[in-house]
Design an enzyme around this catalytic site. Structure first.
Site, mmCIF file in Angstrom:
data_model
loop_
_atom_site.group_PDB
_atom_site.id
_atom_site.type_symbol
_atom_site.label_atom_id
_atom_site.label_comp_id
_atom_site.label_asym_id
_atom_site.label_seq_id
_atom_site.Cartn_x
_atom_site.Cartn_y
_atom_site.Cartn_z
ATOM 1 N N CYS A 147 0.823 -1.194 0.000
ATOM 2 C CA CYS A 147 0.000 0.000 0.000
ATOM 3 C C CYS A 147 0.871 1.264 0.000
ATOM 4 C CB CYS A 147 -0.996 -0.041 1.166
ATOM 5 S SG CYS A 147 -2.318 1.185 1.024
ATOM 6 N N GLU B 292 -2.708 -8.999 3.424
ATOM 7 C CA GLU B 292 -3.126 -9.509 4.739
ATOM 8 C C GLU B 292 -4.634 -9.401 4.944
ATOM 9 O OE1 GLU B 292 -2.637 -5.120 5.526
ATOM 10 O OE2 GLU B 292 -1.752 -6.598 4.160
ATOM 11 N N HIS C 129 -3.846 -4.824 0.020
ATOM 12 C CA HIS C 129 -3.428 -5.388 1.310
ATOM 13 C C HIS C 129 -3.526 -6.912 1.251
ATOM 14 C CE1 HIS C 129 -3.105 -1.683 3.656
ATOM 15 N NE2 HIS C 129 -4.041 -1.226 2.855
#
Length: 193
Positions: free
Chosen positions: A77, A177, A175
């Protein structure tokens, strides 16, 4: 394997650390230059505003350390955006790893882009086993235009780079994650480079 997540006060570092643990690895958080240089893999996260994040990097001299790293480095990001030449956000000079300027989305689309979007034109070991048009999770108002260092793209009002790669440096606008099994696969691919 020693995995270091750069901890410079501008990231959602705990969620990245937990995602790595779910894959069966341990990561440490550090802003120590030597720890980072000695890592096998480095993750450079970022959430927030570009100029203040760059100020934090400069305060710990990591702005001069990161571009010299020779192991695989993954910017996430804002981390990816800071690896570019320049960002319109806060008129910020970047680390000049990726040869592209980060621009603000124009007024024709709602910013920030928040939510799921498809990635395509996948062209990197990061995307081994990931099929075209998988969905990933994004939150951003600024984007990197498509260049010869683009290894994945999405469209939000216009096509833009959702992943960049140059030598040992990788960057993803999304992202991993927070991107479900697709994101886990991409993180795993990075850790296994």
């Amino acid at each position: 394997m020693k995995i270091v997540i750069i901890n410079y006060g501008a990231g959602n570092i705990q969620s990245i650390k937990f995602a790595i643990q779910r894959l069966g690895y341990e990561a440490e958080l550090s802003h120590d230059a030597q720890e980072i240089q000695n890592a096998d893999k480095v993750i450079f996260p970022g959430v927030g505003e570009a100029s203040s994040a760059m100020s934090k990097l400069k305060a710990t001299h990591l702005d001069t350390v990161i571009p010299t790293l020779t192991q695989p480095v993954l910017g996430i990001c804002l981390g990816m955006q800071l690896m570019c030449n320049y960002s319109e956000e806060g008129n910020t000079q970047g680390l000049k790893i990726f040869d592209v300027d980060v621009l603000r989305f124009n007024h024709k689309v709602k910013v920030p882009q928040i939510g799921w979007n498809q990635i395509e034109n996948l062209n990197s070991p990061l995307f081994e086993g990931v099929t075209e048009k998988e969905y990933v999770y994004l939150v951003h108002s600024y984007y990197a235009p498509i260049t010869d260092q683009t290894v994945a793209r999405s469209t939000y009002g216009l096509p833009y780079a959702t992943a960049l790669q140059k030598d040992n440096f990788y960057g993803v606008q999304f992202h991993p994650e927070k991107s479900s099994s697709t994101g886990e696969k991409i993180l795993k691919n990075f850790l296994e480079l």
